[in-house]
Design an enzyme around this catalytic site. Structure first.
Site: not given
Ligand code: IVH
Length: 695
Positions: A112, A114, A116, A224, A311, A405, A408, A423, A429
């Site tokens: 999936e 992630k 932000d 999720y 990441k 600067c 001034c 400065c 200034c």
């Molecule tokens: S699963 C026990 N799925 O990333 C597992 N987390 O760095 C629970 N996050 O605390 C998390 N996208 O806030 C999961 N597709 C995704 C996510 C996700 C973002 C965040 C979430 C988590 C943090 C961990």
């Protein structure tokens, strides 16, 4: 690394991580990128693995993090909200996958995006939204239901059928780029500070006191993970499908993967494709699909063993540097800022980038006309991280840093051990003068309403404001006659000035703008020395006795008070009636009446400042240094040997923490009969935190 070096490094890393966690989780204003934070955390984890006996139970590695604030009622999660183990290395991810395959045999994963943003847990009862709780410390979070109800993608009533009577669903509250850009444009127009990135904006919005404000901000929520006891699904993928059918927003981009190659393919695709998404993502999450397999794998105290986050490296963009501006701050520090050919980076268009100082320009050998790489860190302005030398023009020459600067014309100076140029013309200034006044009036300092940047500049131009003390000697008539001000604004301003005379001493001290004396340092100094005069009179050694004050801060304080101009300003502020002494606490007994006490060293369960507060509450007086006037010293752990020697020489009594507590204990009010514990209602569903039983 030797053991001694490890001890030192662990201490350094712990301090840094604690500082940055606070910035991130409590203040919502991180100073470093996640990448840098995670790198430090990883280094600490490695050291602790190497020297297990040096790992403290309070190490940042043991912490899941907390975003609790006092403004919301906290609530317990029925199932703990764990975090995820994460990695930046494709190789490590591959090893994780191989290990799972070895352990489980034939296994399915779900890959999936992630998202932000900021994590949320929603509870539904009989198909209606009951509660929305932030992650908090993983066990308890803030109840932000009112705010979450305003998010249109969160269903208030579920559709379809087959949902459990009671369950929790976890996801991420995000602020799409479109909402983020709109919000920042509004803030810019209103002269408010900009938000650094969509993640902070989402987290900050969720903690707004007014749900109306939240409703206006255009948040989104994507779900999720399902948590409950009687979930009738065999796989995570099925549960996501079901959640979607109940009306939740579930990402369309999740994919079932059967091999390491499938996962790698998904990652390779999204590492680039994510740049076209309308919201921020910072990686990919890989989860084991079958719940039976998840249960077999179980969890550690912090994270499930059936999921991992990969990441992405921070997004980079390549663009041309066209010129460099030099900004002069209130302390005279010069900050170079590069002007760039506009370029798209992580959802926004970037036109400027910070380059911290002259050393950085020469270290990276940044030249005008170069193609440079820019990256977003935790800050608002992105930074230049490198030069693409293959694209350098043949006739380019090294960058020549300014010597005078730009505001001034004074010749710039450099202090030993400092990277920035300064400065030195503090009182002549313009940006320094205006900057100091802006700092003085800001909310966390004197909080003078009606005196914004423009008004300050107007007053300065009209010779009414040359330094902060002039604020308290403004002539109401002249003020009201100023072109853009008018009677009403003038009256508001003067009222704001009048009220500010009640601002407590520690904030006045912060407002003075002494270099390196930030909000926290000002608090420590105020608690330790009690009065401004005591701080002004203190030697470097005495200053260093206050908590967190090192020689750099001490020197800066001494230099500030040594300057005649500053002393004159202080006298005018004193005449105006500002608070130059800490407000004394209510006294609870006279056990220490007439006694002068020195508190020294570290104590168990109490900070030094708490100990000092106790001295005062019992009628005693705190002194900073050991002298013949001192009645006794309370010595904690590691009291300095010089102090001990001096005390012994002068015959000053030394008490331990326990002896001191005994001395004041008899006089404490007798505690009330403890109230019977409130009965906590039986949880409706099993909240046994065994992660293997999630789902
Ligand atoms: S699963 C026990 N799925 O990333 C597992 N987390 O760095 C629970 N996050 O605390 C998390 N996208 O806030 C999961 N597709 C995704 C996510 C996700 C973002 C965040 C979430 C988590 C943090 C961990």
């Amino acid at each position: 690394m030797s053991r001694e070096q490890a001890i030192k490094r662990i201490e350094e890393l712990t301090k840094q991580l604690e500082y940055h966690s606070h910035k991130y989780y409590i203040e919502n204003s991180p100073e470093i990128s996640d990448f840098d934070f995670d790198a430090m955390l990883r280094e600490l984890q490695d050291l602790e693995a190497q020297y297990p006996d040096l790992a403290s139970p309070n190490s940042p590695t043991m912490r899941v993090g907390s975003d609790l604030t006092s403004e919301f009622v906290s609530a317990e999660h029925r199932f703990p909200m764990l975090s995820l183990a994460n990695t930046y290395s494709a190789e490590e991810l591959g090893e994780w996958i191989d290990r799972i395959i070895r352990e489980i045999g034939e296994v399915e994963f779900v890959a999936e995006l992630k998202f932000d943003g900021t994590a949320i847990s929603l509870t539904y009862e009989n198909g209606e939204l009951l509660q929305a709780i932030t992650r908090g410390d993983g066990r308890r979070g803030d109840d932000v239901t009112r705010n979450v109800r305003t998010i249109r993608s969160v269903p208030l009533r579920l559709q379809g059928e087959g949902y459990p009577a009671l369950f929790e669903i976890r996801g991420e509250i995000i602020m799409p780029y479109a909402s983020f850009d709109r919000l920042n444009s509004e803030r810019e127009a209103a002269g408010e500070p900009l938000l650094a990135n969509p993640r902070n904006a989402a987290a900050g919005t969720l903690k707004q006191q007014s749900s109306q404000v939240v409703a206006h901000r255009g948040l989104d929520c994507t779900l999720y993970n399902l948590a409950g006891n009687d979930l009738k699904f065999e796989t995570h993928a099925e549960s996501l499908e079901a959640a979607r059918s109940w009306g939740f927003k579930v990402s369309e981009h999740a994919r079932v993967c059967r091999t390491r190659e499938d996962v790698e393919h998904f990652i390779a695709h999204w590492d680039t494709a994510r740049k076209t998404l309308p919201y921020a993502t910072d990686g990919v999450v890989i989860k084991v699909n079958r719940y039976a397999d998840q249960r077999t794998l179980g969890s550690t105290a912090k994270a499930p063993r059936w999921a991992v986050a990969y990441k992405f490296q921070a997004e980079k963009a390549l663009t041309k540097i066209t010129s460099v501006d030099f900004q002069v701050g209130r302390t005279g520090a010069i900050t170079p800022v590069a002007n760039l050919e506009p370029v798209q980076l992580a959802g926004t268009i970037v036109k400027r980038a910070s380059i911290h100082n002259a050393d950085q320009i020469s270290a990276l050998d940044i030249r005008l006309g170069d193609m440079v790489y820019v990256e977003k860190g935790g800050e608002i302005i992105p930074k230049i991280t490198g030069v693409e030398l293959s694209e350098r023009q043949a006739d380019s020459t090294p960058f020549e840093y300014i010597t005078h600067c730009p505001e001034c014309g004074s010749e710039l100076v450099r202090f030993e051990g400092e990277a920035k140029h300064y400065c030195p013309n503090a009182s002549g200034c313009k940006p320094q003068i205006i900057g100091r006044i802006e700092h003085f009036v800001k909310r966390k300092a004197m909080d003078i309403e009606g005196l914004g940047g423009e008004t300050i500049e107007l007053l300065w131009q009209n010779d009414m404001l040359a330094d902060i003390s002039d604020i308290y000697h403004l002539n109401p008539v002249t003020l009201a006659s100023l072109p853009r001000l008018g009677e009403k604004s003038a009256a508001n301003l003067l009222e704001g000035v009048r009220i500010s005379k009640e601002v407590p001493f520690e904030r006045v001290l912060f407002a003075l703008g002494i270099r390196f004396v930030g909000e926290t340092t000002a608090k420590y100094l105020a608690t330790h020395f009690r009065t401004l005069d005591a701080i002004a009179a203190a030697s470097a050694e005495e200053l260093a006795e206050a908590e967190e004050i090192g020689s750099k801060i001490a020197e800066s304080i001494i230099a500030y008070f040594a300057d005649e101009k500053n002393r004159a300003i202080i006298e005018r502020l004193r005449e105006a009636g500002l608070q130059f002494e800490i407000e004394e606490k209510q006294q609870t007994s006279n056990a220490l009446a007439g006694k002068s006490v020195v508190i020294s060293g570290k104590f168990e369960g109490r900070s030094r400042d708490d100990m000092k507060a106790l001295v005062e509450e019992h009628g005693g007086k705190n002194l900073a240094a050991v002298s013949a006037n001192v009645d006794f010293i309370v010595a904690g752990e590691n009291m300095g040997p010089a102090k001990r020697q001096k005390a012994e020489k002068l015959g000053v009594k030394i008490l331990s923490e326990a002896e001191f507590m005994a001395l004041i204990a008899d006089t404490e009010a007798t505690p009330e009969e403890p109230k019977p514990q409130e009965q906590t209602p039986e949880p409706q569903i099993d909240n046994n935190p065994v992660q293997g039983r999630l789902f």
